[in-house]
Motif scaffolding. Structure first.
Motif, mmCIF file in Angstrom:
data_model
loop_
_atom_site.group_PDB
_atom_site.id
_atom_site.type_symbol
_atom_site.label_atom_id
_atom_site.label_comp_id
_atom_site.label_asym_id
_atom_site.label_seq_id
_atom_site.Cartn_x
_atom_site.Cartn_y
_atom_site.Cartn_z
ATOM 1 N N ALA A 1 0.846 -1.201 0.000
ATOM 2 C CA ALA A 1 0.000 0.000 0.000
ATOM 3 C C ALA A 1 0.880 1.249 0.000
ATOM 4 O O ALA A 1 0.565 2.243 -0.662
ATOM 5 N N GLN A 2 1.990 1.191 0.729
ATOM 6 C CA GLN A 2 2.889 2.350 0.737
ATOM 7 C C GLN A 2 3.487 2.581 -0.651
ATOM 8 O O GLN A 2 3.474 3.701 -1.161
ATOM 9 N N TYR A 3 3.980 1.514 -1.255
ATOM 10 C CA TYR A 3 4.577 1.634 -2.589
ATOM 11 C C TYR A 3 3.580 2.212 -3.590
ATOM 12 O O TYR A 3 3.869 3.178 -4.310
ATOM 13 N N SER B 1 0.841 3.897 -3.039
ATOM 14 C CA SER B 1 0.457 5.269 -2.695
ATOM 15 C C SER B 1 1.496 6.269 -3.170
ATOM 16 O O SER B 1 1.160 7.339 -3.681
ATOM 17 N N ARG B 2 2.765 5.916 -2.978
ATOM 18 C CA ARG B 2 3.821 6.842 -3.384
ATOM 19 C C ARG B 2 3.799 7.024 -4.897
ATOM 20 O O ARG B 2 3.838 8.141 -5.414
ATOM 21 N N SER C 1 0.640 8.975 -5.982
ATOM 22 C CA SER C 1 0.689 10.402 -5.646
ATOM 23 C C SER C 1 1.616 11.136 -6.610
ATOM 24 O O SER C 1 1.359 12.274 -6.988
ATOM 25 N N VAL D 1 -5.236 9.109 -3.414
ATOM 26 C CA VAL D 1 -5.654 7.906 -2.691
ATOM 27 C C VAL D 1 -6.435 8.345 -1.454
ATOM 28 O O VAL D 1 -5.932 9.093 -0.627
ATOM 29 N N TYR D 2 -7.689 7.888 -1.352
ATOM 30 C CA TYR D 2 -8.540 8.286 -0.222
ATOM 31 C C TYR D 2 -8.520 7.276 0.916
ATOM 32 O O TYR D 2 -8.748 7.625 2.065
ATOM 33 N N ARG D 3 -8.324 6.009 0.578
ATOM 34 C CA ARG D 3 -8.404 4.977 1.630
ATOM 35 C C ARG D 3 -7.495 3.801 1.313
ATOM 36 O O ARG D 3 -7.333 3.426 0.151
ATOM 37 N N HIS D 4 -6.945 3.191 2.370
ATOM 38 C CA HIS D 4 -6.381 1.837 2.301
ATOM 39 C C HIS D 4 -7.287 0.938 3.126
ATOM 40 O O HIS D 4 -7.763 1.351 4.183
ATOM 41 N N LEU E 1 0.259 8.473 5.313
ATOM 42 C CA LEU E 1 0.106 7.062 4.935
ATOM 43 C C LEU E 1 -0.460 6.949 3.516
ATOM 44 O O LEU E 1 -0.032 6.112 2.723
ATOM 45 N N LEU E 2 -1.440 7.795 3.203
ATOM 46 C CA LEU E 2 -2.078 7.729 1.883
ATOM 47 C C LEU E 2 -1.176 8.262 0.777
ATOM 48 O O LEU E 2 -1.384 7.972 -0.395
ATOM 49 N N MET E 3 -0.173 9.066 1.173
ATOM 50 C CA MET E 3 0.797 9.566 0.194
ATOM 51 C C MET E 3 1.966 8.593 0.039
ATOM 52 O O MET E 3 2.839 8.790 -0.799
ATOM 53 N N GLY E 4 2.002 7.567 0.884
ATOM 54 C CA GLY E 4 3.079 6.579 0.795
ATOM 55 C C GLY E 4 4.382 7.043 1.423
ATOM 56 O O GLY E 4 5.425 6.452 1.179
ATOM 57 N N GLN E 5 4.327 8.096 2.243
ATOM 58 C CA GLN E 5 5.577 8.563 2.861
ATOM 59 C C GLN E 5 6.047 7.602 3.949
ATOM 60 O O GLN E 5 7.247 7.487 4.207
ATOM 61 N N ILE E 6 5.113 6.931 4.616
ATOM 62 C CA ILE E 6 5.489 5.920 5.609
ATOM 63 C C ILE E 6 4.614 4.677 5.421
ATOM 64 O O ILE E 6 3.525 4.765 4.862
ATOM 65 N N VAL F 1 -7.216 2.792 6.437
ATOM 66 C CA VAL F 1 -6.477 4.040 6.548
ATOM 67 C C VAL F 1 -7.308 5.124 5.883
ATOM 68 O O VAL F 1 -7.795 4.928 4.763
ATOM 69 N N VAL F 2 -7.514 6.224 6.575
ATOM 70 C CA VAL F 2 -8.127 7.403 5.955
ATOM 71 C C VAL F 2 -7.252 8.613 6.265
ATOM 72 O O VAL F 2 -6.414 8.569 7.161
#
Lengths: 413, 413
Positions: A22-24, A26-27, A30, A36-39, B12-17, B41-42
């Motif tokens: 999810a992190q990958y 999302s990055r 973005s 991205v609104y939700r995981h 989290l949604l931007m994938g920074q962490i 995650v929101v």
């Protein structure tokens, strides 16, 4: 375009692994201007998975799933996504052949179960998997897109970059071009202040990311078809170099100080030796982690005990007794000793107090002396670092390599 | 008890962490017998957060949130959870004092915003934060429990272990007692086969986890009040030792081979030296990462170049020319040299091909020779490892330390 990421796997809900997929994603999304609104994470349970897919598709334009594409009965992500989207599955010959070829290559026997992985949505796009057996797929209907990716991070990132990313870039009509500058020796708030006006630009955008001891600046330009991103980012890049000078040590998302120093010394035909105390081999290990380090690195003398500093590096006992092992005198003697014992052109030495014990009022935990010896002469620097043992050792390695880099770049300073 | 974990944060949604909070909580809850059905995650958006809280509470008995407790306008998790649960907020004097004391201690100025963090649910339980300013809270109504935790991992884990875990253990009426055995030198499938019948037990349960080169066995007993968990796990533990013998190298969740070897040598008053080639300082670094390594480790000679093997370790050039640097002869000479040059009681040497280049048909990538020298005499072993450069270097370190451990334990073998 609004996106949700749905990850499927009981191992996530048991805490056996972190959701790096999810992190990958999302990055990456973005960077492409997709929000991205939700995981969400659910386990291998058909009812909860079906409900999660339906709910997500009711709220977003793009649903990306990861995981649950394996060959076992538990793996049902593709089946449920295609069922909810209304795409029947049929045997996909090309996937079948790819799976058979994979098993032949690794010399393992294929079970009938594996053929489930070759069932693909009729009317969808099949995404091949270069690093495993499970293909992914994309189905699109009534303005909604669902993309199904495998869970293992290498398979997921490979498939995303090869196939899903180009597909999405075509949808958005934009591509994004990014440049990365790595900055060392200047704190984040200082970098932010120095570059302040550059953050106001909407295109290209400028963003900062922090890592221990360094800052990474990302310049990103949004490009329409045929537009040259590097032309849009060039003025910002030039301006950052103008303001930060030698503090910018490398370009590129995967750059590292170790690679920068190795490349620099390799191109000059220089050999390096190290003498490490508090970093205890970590500095050498960072260089040796890079294939081809042997062109440059001759040796590191990890002299953790004072007796070893004397015996292996020839540090005079008078220095150890009078100034102590954590001193500029000792750092200089270590660097000179490493150069002499190995015949290297340059040497870096490190001696300090990584903590948690061993600090004094004059030399608190985080006091580190770095010594340099080379064609530019002998130099030393005192660092005053904060943080725990791991952080102090990490930042020491970074700064020590940077001091050598600067000494080679500007031998007269 | 069915649980959902809701993490709040745009980063989290931007994938920074990565969402390591959800992983940590999931692992802890699964050990307590609490089932996690979903992670979500929101971002810091009131409408989406409110909807996520309502939906989760409609489906589960226990909602745990992480993040969104900071002092800024964006941080609204506590407010929304308490609103949905029907708990009004009021200034909590004790939290206010704790926040003021925190700012006094770190010497930073407190802003009026920070007082928002002292607003707490009337009728709820306030959880203090030992590692930051944001308190957490627990509210319970109509059989539903919501627990609000801060996002920074250190603050979250501290608060969970101090306060939420005991609260939940009281609710479930059970405590869980786990023992961890670390196993090296036996593959996962072999361990699984050897212990097969032990997996059928429902209480205590046995589970295996893998890490590079080793396997961790967890034995967990569910205990009612007053029951002694160690009595329930002892027979399984004894049986594992009986079947796997010396392959069990340590007990405890945080055990490591480096700590095991250091403790073992420290208690025997033994000093250690290393001679590293392909591990390039990584082995020394693993020992030095542990505070107090200086009691045991004298030095590591990272002799990456052949010239350094000759000059620093006295490896005869005939060995390097005839047998090559990757050979049992070279490994033995390196270990002897390290012991002689440093006066250590024992020495470990490592020389091998970590790849990706440098392999030959006789000595493919992954061929590593480990040499040992000590009161038990001189020994060597050839390892044939697979995987990439990083994996080969990691597993080499583990196996090399294990060989020294076994040589000290059984000097006559």
């Amino acid at each position: 375009m609004i996106c949700e990421i749905l990850s499927v796997g009981t191992e996530l809900l048991m805490g056996q692994i972190a959701n790096t997929d999810a992190q990958y994603l999302s990055r990456k999304l973005s960077q492409m201007g997709i929000t991205v609104y939700r995981h969400s994470v659910v386990g291998d349970n058909p009812d909860r998975l079906r409900e999660a897919v339906k709910t997500a598709l009711s709220r977003c334009d793009l649903l990306i799933t990861s995981g649950g594409l394996g060959p076992t009965e538990d793996d049902i992500t593709k089946e449920i996504v295609c069922e909810v989207m209304g795409f029947p599955l049929a045997l996909h010959e090309e996937s079948k052949e790819a799976i058979e070829a994979f098993f032949a290559r690794v010399g393992r026997e294929m079970t009938p179960n594996n053929l489930r992985q070759a069932m693909q949505p009729v009317g969808g796009i099949v995404m091949r998997n270069r690093k495993g057996t499970a293909p992914g797929c994309i189905v699109e209907k009534d303005g909604k897109i669902a993309a199904v990716l495998p869970g293992p991070p290498r398979e997921l990132s490979g498939m995303f970059e090869d196939q899903l990313e180009p597909y999405l870039l075509q949808k958005t009509g934009l591509t994004f071009f990014s440049e990365y500058l790595r900055i060392v020796g200047v704190g984040e708030s200082k970098v932010e202040a120095v570059l302040e006006d550059l953050f106001h630009s909407a295109d290209p955008t400028l963003a900062l990311y922090c890592a221990p001891g360094e800052v990474q600046a990302r310049i990103t330009a949004a490009c329409r078809r045929g537009e040259d991103g590097s032309q849009k980012t060039a003025p910002v890049k030039k301006e950052i170099y103008r303001r930060l000078g030698n503090s910018v040590y490398a370009e590129g998302e995967d750059a590292s100080m170790a690679a920068t120093l190795l490349d620099m010394m390799r191109s000059r035909g220089m050999k390096l030796a190290l003498a490490e105390s508090c970093t205890g081999g970590l500095l050498a290990s960072k260089l040796v982690a890079l294939s081809g380090a042997s062109d440059v690195l001759l040796a590191s003398l990890v002299t953790y005990a004072n007796s070893a500093k004397e015996a292996l590096l020839g540090v005079p006992s008078t220095i150890l007794n009078t100034c102590g092992a954590v001193s500029s005198e000792c750092a200089l003697a270590m660097a000179r000793g490493a150069r002499e014992k190995t015949g290297a052109d340059c040497a870096i030495s490190v001696t300090g107090i990584a903590g948690p014990g061993g600090g004094t009022p004059e030399k608190p935990v985080g006091t580190v002396y770095v010594g340099l010896s080379g064609p530019f002469g002998d130099k030393w620097e005192r660092l005053s670092l904060t943080g725990d043992r791991t952080h102090i050792r990490e930042v020491t390695c970074l700064y020590a390599m940077n001091l050598m880099r600067l000494a080679i770049l500007s031998p007269d300073q």
